[in-house]
Write an enzyme that holds these catalytic residues in place. Structure first.
Site, mmCIF file in Angstrom:
data_model
loop_
_atom_site.group_PDB
_atom_site.id
_atom_site.type_symbol
_atom_site.label_atom_id
_atom_site.label_comp_id
_atom_site.label_asym_id
_atom_site.label_seq_id
_atom_site.Cartn_x
_atom_site.Cartn_y
_atom_site.Cartn_z
ATOM 1 N N GLY A 111 0.781 -1.232 0.000
ATOM 2 C CA GLY A 111 0.000 0.000 0.000
ATOM 3 C C GLY A 111 0.816 1.287 0.000
ATOM 4 O O GLY A 111 0.307 2.335 0.403
ATOM 5 N N MET A 121 -2.885 -6.678 -8.040
ATOM 6 C CA MET A 121 -2.229 -7.695 -8.853
ATOM 7 C C MET A 121 -3.205 -8.722 -9.421
ATOM 8 O O MET A 121 -3.023 -9.924 -9.283
ATOM 9 C CB MET A 121 -1.161 -8.421 -8.024
ATOM 10 N N HIS A 155 2.043 1.396 -13.818
ATOM 11 C CA HIS A 155 2.921 0.253 -14.085
ATOM 12 C C HIS A 155 4.370 0.713 -13.924
ATOM 13 O O HIS A 155 4.741 1.775 -14.429
ATOM 14 C CB HIS A 155 2.688 -0.268 -15.506
HETATM 15 C C1 GAR Z 1 4.376 -0.186 -7.531
HETATM 16 O O1 GAR Z 1 5.714 -0.204 -7.940
HETATM 17 C C2 GAR Z 1 3.462 -0.444 -8.702
HETATM 18 O O2 GAR Z 1 3.967 0.063 -9.898
HETATM 19 C C3 GAR Z 1 3.406 -1.924 -8.723
HETATM 20 O O3 GAR Z 1 3.305 -2.266 -7.348
HETATM 21 C C4 GAR Z 1 4.075 -1.337 -6.597
HETATM 22 C C5 GAR Z 1 3.335 -0.740 -5.418
HETATM 23 O O4 GAR Z 1 2.835 -1.640 -4.530
HETATM 24 N N1 GAR Z 1 2.263 -2.327 -9.490
HETATM 25 C C6 GAR Z 1 2.326 -3.208 -10.498
HETATM 26 O O5 GAR Z 1 3.340 -3.800 -10.813
HETATM 27 C C7 GAR Z 1 0.998 -3.443 -11.206
HETATM 28 N N2 GAR Z 1 1.223 -4.073 -12.488
HETATM 29 P P1 GAR Z 1 2.223 -1.077 -3.157
HETATM 30 O O6 GAR Z 1 1.409 0.162 -3.472
HETATM 31 O O7 GAR Z 1 1.371 -2.194 -2.608
HETATM 32 O O8 GAR Z 1 3.355 -0.724 -2.243
#
Ligand code: GAR
Length: 204
Positions: A13, A91, A108
């Protein structure tokens, strides 16, 4: 008038935390109505509750079929009246009902369409970028359609890959860029300044 958002997440988060910080500083004209997680153990749920945001989980692992998970998720989100759905480290694939076409955003951690698609998320993206030897990567904010990392691109910026980067150092640099781009894109939406023409998004 602030617009109403639902935030969907699956993990720690940090993206939500950044958006809540922007709202608190008056930089983002948005009210977060709820946070919904696809995992019941996601720390992001706690971050939401700590900020007085209703938070609940629709645990993907409880569903044998993706269709049932997706329906349950929309059922939960549908309980709130929202203008925009913000994916924040969410995800899973999501169906896109007609009323939410160009009303769901994702960030992304790479330059779509490179290093994106099914299985390409989080730290894995940075490992793939390093393994390939790419010299630039970046962050992309896009509208969500029914394919992974595929909808119209709203904002996209580069981040250099340095010689001594590890997946961790690269991730930190890319996430700093995400923290800048995501609120900017959401604020453009909130101000009614985004026009979508096919795959092209114009910021007025
Ligand atoms: C971020 O780096 C975001 O780009 C990635 O998850 C991370 C944040 O997670 N998202 C993806 O890869 C979606 N395809 P968090 O907000 O739970 O810390």
């Amino acid at each position: 008038m602030p617009i109403n958002c639902a935030v969907l997440l699956s993990g720690s988060g940090t993206t939500l935390e950044n958006l809540m910080g922007c709202i608190a500083r008056g930089e983002l004209d948005v009210t977060i109505q709820c946070a919904v997680s696809s995992r019941r153990d996601a720390y992001g749920l706690e971050r939401a509750r700590n900020n007085g945001i209703p938070a609940e989980a629709v645990h993907k692992g409880d569903y044998a079929r993706w269709e049932d998970f997706d329906a349950a998720l929309w059922d939960r989100v549908g309980a709130y009246s929202v203008d925009l759905i913000v994916l924040a480290g969410f995800m899973s694939l999501l169906s896109v009902p007609e009323r939410f076409v160009n009303r769901i955003m994702n960030v992304h951690p790479g330059l779509i369409p490179a290093f994106s698609g099914k299985g390409m998320y989080g730290r894995r993206v940075h490992e793939a970028v390093l393994a390939y030897g790419a010299k630039v990567t970046g962050a992309t904010v896009h509208f969500v359609d029914e394919e992974y990392d595929h909808g119209p691109i709203i904002l996209q910026e580069c981040v250099p890959v340095l010689d001594d980067d590890t997946a961790e150092t690269l991730e930190a640099r890319v996430q700093a860029k995400e923290r800048e781009l995501y609120p900017r894109a959401i604020q453009l939406f909130a101000e009614g300044r985004l026009r979508v023409e096919g795959r092209r998004v114009h910021a007025l």
